[in-house]
Design a protein around this motif. Sequence first.
Motif, PDB file in Angstrom:
ATOM      1  N   VAL A 116      -0.671  -3.115   1.659  1.00 35.65           N
ATOM      2  CA  VAL A 116      -0.316  -1.972   0.840  1.00 35.65           C
ATOM      3  C   VAL A 116      -1.046  -0.740   1.378  1.00 35.65           C
ATOM      4  O   VAL A 116      -2.206  -0.836   1.805  1.00 35.65           O
ATOM      5  CB  VAL A 116      -0.669  -2.214  -0.651  1.00 35.65           C
ATOM      6  CG1 VAL A 116      -2.161  -2.467  -0.826  1.00 35.65           C
ATOM      7  CG2 VAL A 116      -0.202  -1.070  -1.520  1.00 35.65           C
TER       8      VAL A 116
ATOM      9  N   ASP B  70      -4.150   2.189  -5.979  1.00 36.05           N
ATOM     10  CA  ASP B  70      -4.491   3.077  -7.093  1.00 36.05           C
ATOM     11  C   ASP B  70      -4.526   2.212  -8.352  1.00 36.05           C
ATOM     12  O   ASP B  70      -3.477   1.865  -8.903  1.00 36.05           O
ATOM     13  CB  ASP B  70      -3.442   4.179  -7.225  1.00 36.05           C
ATOM     14  CG  ASP B  70      -3.777   5.182  -8.327  1.00 36.05           C
ATOM     15  OD1 ASP B  70      -4.912   5.114  -8.855  1.00 36.05           O
ATOM     16  OD2 ASP B  70      -2.918   6.014  -8.660  1.00 36.05           O
TER      17      ASP B  70
ATOM     18  N   SER C 192      -1.784   1.543 -11.330  1.00 40.97           N
ATOM     19  CA  SER C 192      -0.476   2.049 -10.920  1.00 40.97           C
ATOM     20  C   SER C 192       0.372   0.935 -10.311  1.00 40.97           C
ATOM     21  O   SER C 192      -0.125  -0.137  -9.960  1.00 40.97           O
ATOM     22  CB  SER C 192      -0.642   3.174  -9.884  1.00 40.97           C
ATOM     23  OG  SER C 192      -1.380   4.242 -10.410  1.00 40.97           O
ATOM     24  N   SER C 193       1.678   1.199 -10.203  1.00 43.81           N
ATOM     25  CA  SER C 193       2.577   0.272  -9.516  1.00 43.81           C
ATOM     26  C   SER C 193       2.548   0.561  -8.021  1.00 43.81           C
ATOM     27  O   SER C 193       2.367   1.700  -7.591  1.00 43.81           O
ATOM     28  CB  SER C 193       4.005   0.426 -10.044  1.00 43.81           C
ATOM     29  OG  SER C 193       4.072   0.079 -11.406  1.00 43.81           O
ATOM     30  N   HIS C 194       2.740  -0.483  -7.219  1.00 43.80           N
ATOM     31  CA  HIS C 194       2.713  -0.333  -5.765  1.00 43.80           C
ATOM     32  C   HIS C 194       3.906  -1.062  -5.162  1.00 43.80           C
ATOM     33  O   HIS C 194       4.256  -2.160  -5.604  1.00 43.80           O
ATOM     34  CB  HIS C 194       1.421  -0.915  -5.179  1.00 43.80           C
ATOM     35  CG  HIS C 194       0.175  -0.268  -5.694  1.00 43.80           C
ATOM     36  ND1 HIS C 194      -0.372  -0.588  -6.916  1.00 43.80           N
ATOM     37  CD2 HIS C 194      -0.618   0.691  -5.157  1.00 43.80           C
ATOM     38  CE1 HIS C 194      -1.465   0.141  -7.102  1.00 43.80           C
ATOM     39  NE2 HIS C 194      -1.635   0.916  -6.052  1.00 43.80           N
ATOM     40  N   ARG C 195       4.516  -0.469  -4.185  1.00 49.28           N
ATOM     41  CA  ARG C 195       5.595  -1.121  -3.450  1.00 49.28           C
ATOM     42  C   ARG C 195       5.010  -1.689  -2.160  1.00 49.28           C
ATOM     43  O   ARG C 195       4.314  -0.988  -1.418  1.00 49.28           O
ATOM     44  CB  ARG C 195       6.711  -0.137  -3.140  1.00 49.28           C
ATOM     45  CG  ARG C 195       7.965  -0.817  -2.561  1.00 49.28           C
ATOM     46  CD  ARG C 195       9.086   0.198  -2.410  1.00 49.28           C
ATOM     47  NE  ARG C 195       9.480   0.756  -3.692  1.00 49.28           N
ATOM     48  CZ  ARG C 195      10.300   0.171  -4.558  1.00 49.28           C
ATOM     49  NH1 ARG C 195      10.800  -1.031  -4.275  1.00 49.28           N
ATOM     50  NH2 ARG C 195      10.621   0.758  -5.685  1.00 49.28           N
TER      51      ARG C 195
END
Length: 309
Positions: free
Chosen positions: A2, A6, A9-12
Amino acid sequence: MVDGVDPGSSHRVPTPLYRAGGKGLNVSRVALQQGFPTLAVTTAGGASGAQLADDLAGSGIPYRLVPVASATRRTIALVDTVSGLTSIFNEAGPALSRAEWQALTAAVVDGLDGGQVHGGQTDGGWADDAPRPGVLVGSGSLPENAPADFYPGLVALAHNAGVPAIIDTSGAGILSAAKAGADLLKPNHHELMDAMGETDLVAAAGKLMGLGARRVLVSVGEEGMLAFETGRPGHLQAKLPAPLAGNPTGAGDAAVAATAVAIASGTTDLREILRLAASWGAAAVLMPGAGEISPRHAELAAQLIITDH
Protein backbone atom coordinates in the motif's frame (compact mmCIF):
# COMPACT_ATOMS: atom_id res chain seq x y z
CA MET A 1 1.51 -3.41 -0.64
CA VAL A 2 0.00 0.00 0.00
CA ASP A 3 1.28 3.48 -0.88
CA GLY A 4 1.04 4.99 2.57
CA VAL A 5 -1.11 4.08 5.56
CA ASP A 6 -3.57 6.59 7.04
CA PRO A 7 -5.04 5.03 10.22
CA GLY A 8 -8.81 5.08 10.24
CA SER A 9 -9.08 5.51 6.46
CA SER A 10 -9.89 3.15 3.59
CA HIS A 11 -7.04 2.04 1.34
CA ARG A 12 -7.01 0.55 -2.14
CA VAL A 13 -4.38 -2.14 -2.60
CA PRO A 14 -3.23 -4.19 -5.61
CA THR A 15 -4.02 -7.91 -5.81
CA PRO A 16 -2.22 -9.48 -2.85
CA LEU A 17 0.17 -12.40 -2.98
CA TYR A 18 -1.46 -15.51 -1.49
CA ARG A 19 0.99 -18.21 -0.45
CA ALA A 20 1.19 -21.20 1.87
CA GLY A 21 3.38 -19.81 4.61
CA GLY A 22 4.46 -20.04 8.18
CA LYS A 23 8.07 -20.06 9.26
CA GLY A 24 8.75 -23.74 8.55
CA LEU A 25 7.22 -23.64 5.08
CA ASN A 26 9.21 -20.50 4.30
CA VAL A 27 12.39 -22.31 5.30
CA SER A 28 11.57 -25.24 3.01
CA ARG A 29 10.59 -22.96 0.14
CA VAL A 30 13.88 -21.02 0.29
CA ALA A 31 16.02 -24.16 0.54
CA LEU A 32 14.23 -25.74 -2.41
CA GLN A 33 14.55 -22.52 -4.45
CA GLN A 34 18.30 -22.77 -3.99
CA GLY A 35 18.40 -26.38 -5.15
CA PHE A 36 18.49 -28.28 -1.85
CA PRO A 37 16.07 -31.14 -1.06
CA THR A 38 13.62 -30.52 1.74
CA LEU A 39 10.54 -32.00 3.39
CA ALA A 40 7.96 -29.73 5.02
CA VAL A 41 5.80 -31.14 7.84
CA THR A 42 2.87 -29.09 9.09
CA THR A 43 -0.77 -29.23 10.13
CA ALA A 44 -3.77 -28.23 8.01
CA GLY A 45 -7.44 -27.82 8.81
CA GLY A 46 -10.61 -26.15 7.57
CA ALA A 47 -11.03 -24.15 4.37
CA SER A 48 -7.77 -22.26 4.93
CA GLY A 49 -6.00 -25.60 5.39
CA ALA A 50 -7.39 -26.80 2.06
CA GLN A 51 -6.10 -23.62 0.43
CA LEU A 52 -2.68 -24.25 1.99
CA ALA A 53 -2.69 -27.82 0.66
CA ASP A 54 -3.62 -26.63 -2.85
CA ASP A 55 -0.76 -24.14 -2.86
CA LEU A 56 1.73 -26.71 -1.61
CA ALA A 57 0.60 -29.18 -4.25
CA GLY A 58 1.57 -26.71 -6.95
CA SER A 59 4.72 -25.44 -5.28
CA GLY A 60 6.97 -28.43 -5.84
CA ILE A 61 7.80 -28.61 -2.12
CA PRO A 62 7.71 -32.20 -0.82
CA TYR A 63 5.42 -32.17 2.19
CA ARG A 64 3.50 -34.09 4.86
CA LEU A 65 0.23 -32.56 6.07
CA VAL A 66 -1.27 -33.63 9.38
CA PRO A 67 -5.07 -33.12 9.35
CA VAL A 68 -6.44 -31.19 12.34
CA ALA A 69 -9.92 -30.05 13.33
CA SER A 70 -9.21 -26.32 13.66
CA ALA A 71 -8.80 -24.04 10.66
CA THR A 72 -5.26 -23.17 9.68
CA ARG A 73 -4.43 -19.64 10.79
CA ARG A 74 -3.74 -16.81 8.37
CA THR A 75 -1.20 -14.00 8.47
CA ILE A 76 -1.35 -10.65 6.66
CA ALA A 77 1.85 -8.74 5.86
CA LEU A 78 1.18 -5.11 4.93
CA VAL A 79 4.10 -3.39 3.21
CA ASP A 80 3.92 0.42 3.24
CA THR A 81 5.94 1.59 0.24
CA VAL A 82 5.99 5.19 1.54
CA SER A 83 7.30 4.66 5.07
CA GLY A 84 9.22 1.52 4.17
CA LEU A 85 7.65 -0.26 7.16
CA THR A 86 6.05 -3.71 7.14
CA SER A 87 3.24 -4.56 9.55
CA ILE A 88 2.33 -8.17 10.36
CA PHE A 89 -1.12 -9.28 11.48
CA ASN A 90 -1.08 -12.84 12.86
CA GLU A 91 -4.16 -14.81 13.75
CA ALA A 92 -3.76 -16.79 16.95
CA GLY A 93 -2.66 -20.35 16.33
CA PRO A 94 -5.51 -22.78 17.10
CA ALA A 95 -5.04 -25.25 19.92
CA LEU A 96 -4.45 -28.86 18.92
CA SER A 97 -5.71 -31.97 20.67
CA ARG A 98 -3.34 -34.46 22.27
CA ALA A 99 -4.00 -36.88 19.41
CA GLU A 100 -3.15 -34.18 16.84
CA TRP A 101 0.14 -33.38 18.60
CA GLN A 102 0.95 -37.08 18.60
CA ALA A 103 0.14 -37.32 14.89
CA LEU A 104 2.41 -34.33 14.16
CA THR A 105 5.27 -35.94 16.08
CA ALA A 106 4.68 -39.22 14.25
CA ALA A 107 4.88 -37.40 10.91
CA VAL A 108 8.26 -35.95 11.91
CA VAL A 109 9.51 -39.39 12.90
CA ASP A 110 8.29 -40.80 9.59
CA GLY A 111 10.03 -37.99 7.72
CA LEU A 112 13.31 -38.69 9.50
CA ASP A 113 12.91 -42.35 8.56
CA GLY A 114 12.24 -41.48 4.91
CA GLY A 115 8.51 -42.19 4.89
CA GLN A 116 5.86 -41.27 2.33
CA VAL A 117 5.61 -37.66 1.23
CA HIS A 118 3.53 -35.63 -1.20
CA GLY A 119 4.19 -32.85 -3.64
CA GLY A 120 7.74 -33.06 -4.92
CA GLN A 121 7.64 -36.84 -4.53
CA THR A 122 4.39 -38.68 -5.12
CA ASP A 123 5.35 -42.32 -5.37
CA GLY A 124 5.51 -42.97 -1.62
CA GLY A 125 8.80 -42.86 0.21
CA TRP A 126 12.27 -41.76 -0.72
CA ALA A 127 13.89 -42.91 -3.93
CA ASP A 128 16.82 -45.27 -3.38
CA ASP A 129 19.27 -42.58 -4.48
CA ALA A 130 17.55 -39.70 -2.62
CA PRO A 131 19.60 -38.01 0.11
CA ARG A 132 18.62 -38.86 3.66
CA PRO A 133 17.71 -36.03 6.03
CA GLY A 134 20.78 -34.02 7.05
CA VAL A 135 19.16 -31.69 9.60
CA LEU A 136 15.84 -31.16 11.38
CA VAL A 137 14.44 -27.62 11.64
CA GLY A 138 11.66 -26.63 14.02
CA SER A 139 10.32 -23.15 13.28
CA GLY A 140 7.58 -20.97 14.67
CA SER A 141 5.69 -20.10 17.81
CA LEU A 142 3.48 -22.78 19.34
CA PRO A 143 -0.27 -22.43 19.95
CA GLU A 144 -1.83 -22.13 23.36
CA ASN A 145 -1.57 -25.23 25.56
CA ALA A 146 1.10 -26.80 23.34
CA PRO A 147 3.12 -29.55 25.05
CA ALA A 148 6.04 -27.96 26.87
CA ASP A 149 8.28 -30.74 25.63
CA PHE A 150 7.44 -30.39 21.91
CA TYR A 151 10.61 -28.61 20.81
CA PRO A 152 12.85 -30.56 23.21
CA GLY A 153 11.22 -33.66 21.75
CA LEU A 154 12.16 -32.56 18.22
CA VAL A 155 15.77 -32.08 19.33
CA ALA A 156 15.78 -35.57 20.83
CA LEU A 157 14.25 -37.09 17.70
CA ALA A 158 16.88 -35.42 15.53
CA HIS A 159 19.75 -36.59 17.69
CA ASN A 160 18.36 -40.13 17.85
CA ALA A 161 18.29 -40.08 14.05
CA GLY A 162 21.89 -38.85 13.98
CA VAL A 163 21.16 -35.37 12.58
CA PRO A 164 21.56 -31.86 14.07
CA ALA A 165 18.55 -29.84 15.27
CA ILE A 166 17.90 -26.16 14.51
CA ILE A 167 15.12 -24.41 16.42
CA ASP A 168 13.66 -20.97 15.64
CA THR A 169 11.00 -20.04 18.17
CA SER A 170 10.27 -17.59 20.98
CA GLY A 171 9.45 -17.50 24.67
CA ALA A 172 9.88 -20.55 26.84
CA GLY A 173 10.44 -22.68 23.73
CA ILE A 174 13.90 -21.14 23.30
CA LEU A 175 14.88 -22.12 26.83
CA SER A 176 13.57 -25.67 26.60
CA ALA A 177 15.23 -26.23 23.21
CA ALA A 178 18.54 -24.97 24.62
CA LYS A 179 18.28 -27.30 27.61
CA ALA A 180 17.64 -30.18 25.20
CA GLY A 181 20.96 -29.43 23.47
CA ALA A 182 19.79 -27.80 20.23
CA ASP A 183 22.65 -27.50 17.76
CA LEU A 184 21.60 -23.99 16.71
CA LEU A 185 19.01 -21.50 17.91
CA LYS A 186 17.94 -18.54 15.76
CA PRO A 187 16.01 -15.87 17.71
CA ASN A 188 15.93 -12.17 16.91
CA HIS A 189 17.32 -9.80 19.52
CA HIS A 190 13.89 -9.01 21.02
CA GLU A 191 12.98 -12.70 21.36
CA LEU A 192 16.33 -13.54 22.93
CA MET A 193 16.34 -10.79 25.55
CA ASP A 194 12.68 -11.32 26.41
CA ALA A 195 13.19 -15.06 26.90
CA MET A 196 16.31 -14.59 29.03
CA GLY A 197 15.04 -11.56 30.97
CA GLU A 198 18.17 -9.67 29.96
CA THR A 199 18.87 -6.20 28.63
CA ASP A 200 22.36 -7.13 27.42
CA LEU A 201 22.30 -9.14 24.18
CA VAL A 202 25.71 -10.75 24.59
CA ALA A 203 24.93 -11.80 28.15
CA ALA A 204 21.59 -13.25 27.03
CA ALA A 205 23.26 -15.35 24.32
CA GLY A 206 25.85 -16.55 26.82
CA LYS A 207 23.14 -17.67 29.21
CA LEU A 208 21.35 -19.51 26.42
CA MET A 209 24.49 -21.45 25.55
CA GLY A 210 25.02 -22.07 29.25
CA LEU A 211 21.71 -23.93 29.22
CA GLY A 212 23.01 -26.28 26.53
CA ALA A 213 22.65 -24.70 23.08
CA ARG A 214 25.69 -25.27 20.87
CA ARG A 215 25.33 -22.20 18.63
CA VAL A 216 23.15 -19.08 18.68
CA LEU A 217 22.54 -16.77 15.70
CA VAL A 218 20.74 -13.53 16.52
CA SER A 219 19.18 -11.11 14.02
CA VAL A 220 19.70 -7.50 15.10
CA GLY A 221 17.97 -5.52 12.33
CA GLU A 222 20.16 -2.97 10.60
CA GLU A 223 23.08 -4.12 12.74
CA GLY A 224 23.04 -7.41 10.86
CA MET A 225 23.50 -10.72 12.64
CA LEU A 226 25.53 -11.97 15.59
CA ALA A 227 26.87 -15.51 15.98
CA PHE A 228 27.91 -17.28 19.17
CA GLU A 229 29.35 -20.76 19.65
CA THR A 230 30.00 -22.80 22.76
CA GLY A 231 33.73 -22.94 23.50
CA ARG A 232 34.49 -20.01 21.22
CA PRO A 233 35.38 -16.77 23.03
CA GLY A 234 33.52 -13.63 22.02
CA HIS A 235 31.19 -13.52 19.04
CA LEU A 236 31.03 -12.62 15.35
CA GLN A 237 29.01 -9.88 13.70
CA ALA A 238 28.00 -9.79 10.01
CA LYS A 239 26.78 -6.46 8.67
CA LEU A 240 26.25 -4.88 5.26
CA PRO A 241 27.86 -1.50 4.56
CA ALA A 242 24.37 0.03 4.33
CA PRO A 243 20.89 -1.28 5.24
CA LEU A 244 18.60 -2.60 2.50
CA ALA A 245 15.13 -1.27 1.75
CA GLY A 246 12.40 -3.85 1.24
CA ASN A 247 10.17 -6.36 3.00
CA PRO A 248 11.91 -8.02 5.99
CA THR A 249 9.05 -10.44 6.67
CA GLY A 250 10.84 -13.63 5.60
CA ALA A 251 14.42 -12.59 6.35
CA GLY A 252 14.73 -14.68 9.50
CA ASP A 253 13.29 -17.75 7.77
CA ALA A 254 15.74 -17.38 4.89
CA ALA A 255 18.57 -17.17 7.42
CA VAL A 256 17.35 -20.38 9.06
CA ALA A 257 17.21 -22.07 5.64
CA ALA A 258 20.82 -21.02 5.09
CA THR A 259 21.97 -22.44 8.42
CA ALA A 260 20.15 -25.69 7.66
CA VAL A 261 21.77 -25.95 4.23
CA ALA A 262 25.21 -25.16 5.65
CA ILE A 263 25.02 -27.58 8.55
CA ALA A 264 23.43 -30.37 6.52
CA SER A 265 26.25 -29.95 3.99
CA GLY A 266 28.83 -30.50 6.71
CA THR A 267 29.89 -26.90 7.29
CA THR A 268 31.16 -26.44 10.85
CA ASP A 269 32.95 -23.08 10.60
CA LEU A 270 30.89 -20.47 12.42
CA ARG A 271 32.07 -17.66 10.14
CA GLU A 272 30.85 -19.48 7.02
CA ILE A 273 27.52 -20.39 8.61
CA LEU A 274 27.06 -16.76 9.59
CA ARG A 275 28.02 -15.46 6.14
CA LEU A 276 25.47 -17.68 4.40
CA ALA A 277 22.73 -16.94 6.94
CA ALA A 278 23.25 -13.17 6.85
CA SER A 279 23.43 -13.01 3.05
CA TRP A 280 20.31 -15.14 2.49
CA GLY A 281 18.45 -13.14 5.13
CA ALA A 282 19.45 -9.88 3.43
CA ALA A 283 18.51 -11.26 0.01
CA ALA A 284 15.02 -12.09 1.32
CA VAL A 285 14.43 -8.41 2.11
CA LEU A 286 14.70 -7.65 -1.61
CA MET A 287 11.79 -9.95 -2.51
CA PRO A 288 8.07 -9.07 -2.33
CA GLY A 289 7.02 -12.17 -0.38
CA ALA A 290 8.43 -14.46 2.27
CA GLY A 291 9.85 -17.79 1.16
CA GLU A 292 12.25 -16.65 -1.56
CA ILE A 293 15.54 -14.79 -1.86
CA SER A 294 17.02 -12.51 -4.48
CA PRO A 295 19.61 -13.85 -6.93
CA ARG A 296 21.85 -11.14 -5.48
CA HIS A 297 22.59 -13.29 -2.39
CA ALA A 298 26.13 -14.12 -3.57
CA GLU A 299 26.82 -10.44 -4.21
CA LEU A 300 25.53 -9.58 -0.74
CA ALA A 301 27.67 -12.32 0.82
CA ALA A 302 30.75 -10.72 -0.72
CA GLN A 303 29.75 -7.30 0.67
CA LEU A 304 29.28 -8.49 4.25
CA ILE A 305 31.66 -7.10 6.84
CA ILE A 306 32.34 -9.82 9.41
CA THR A 307 34.09 -8.76 12.59
CA ASP A 308 35.25 -10.48 15.78
CA HIS A 309 34.12 -9.12 19.12
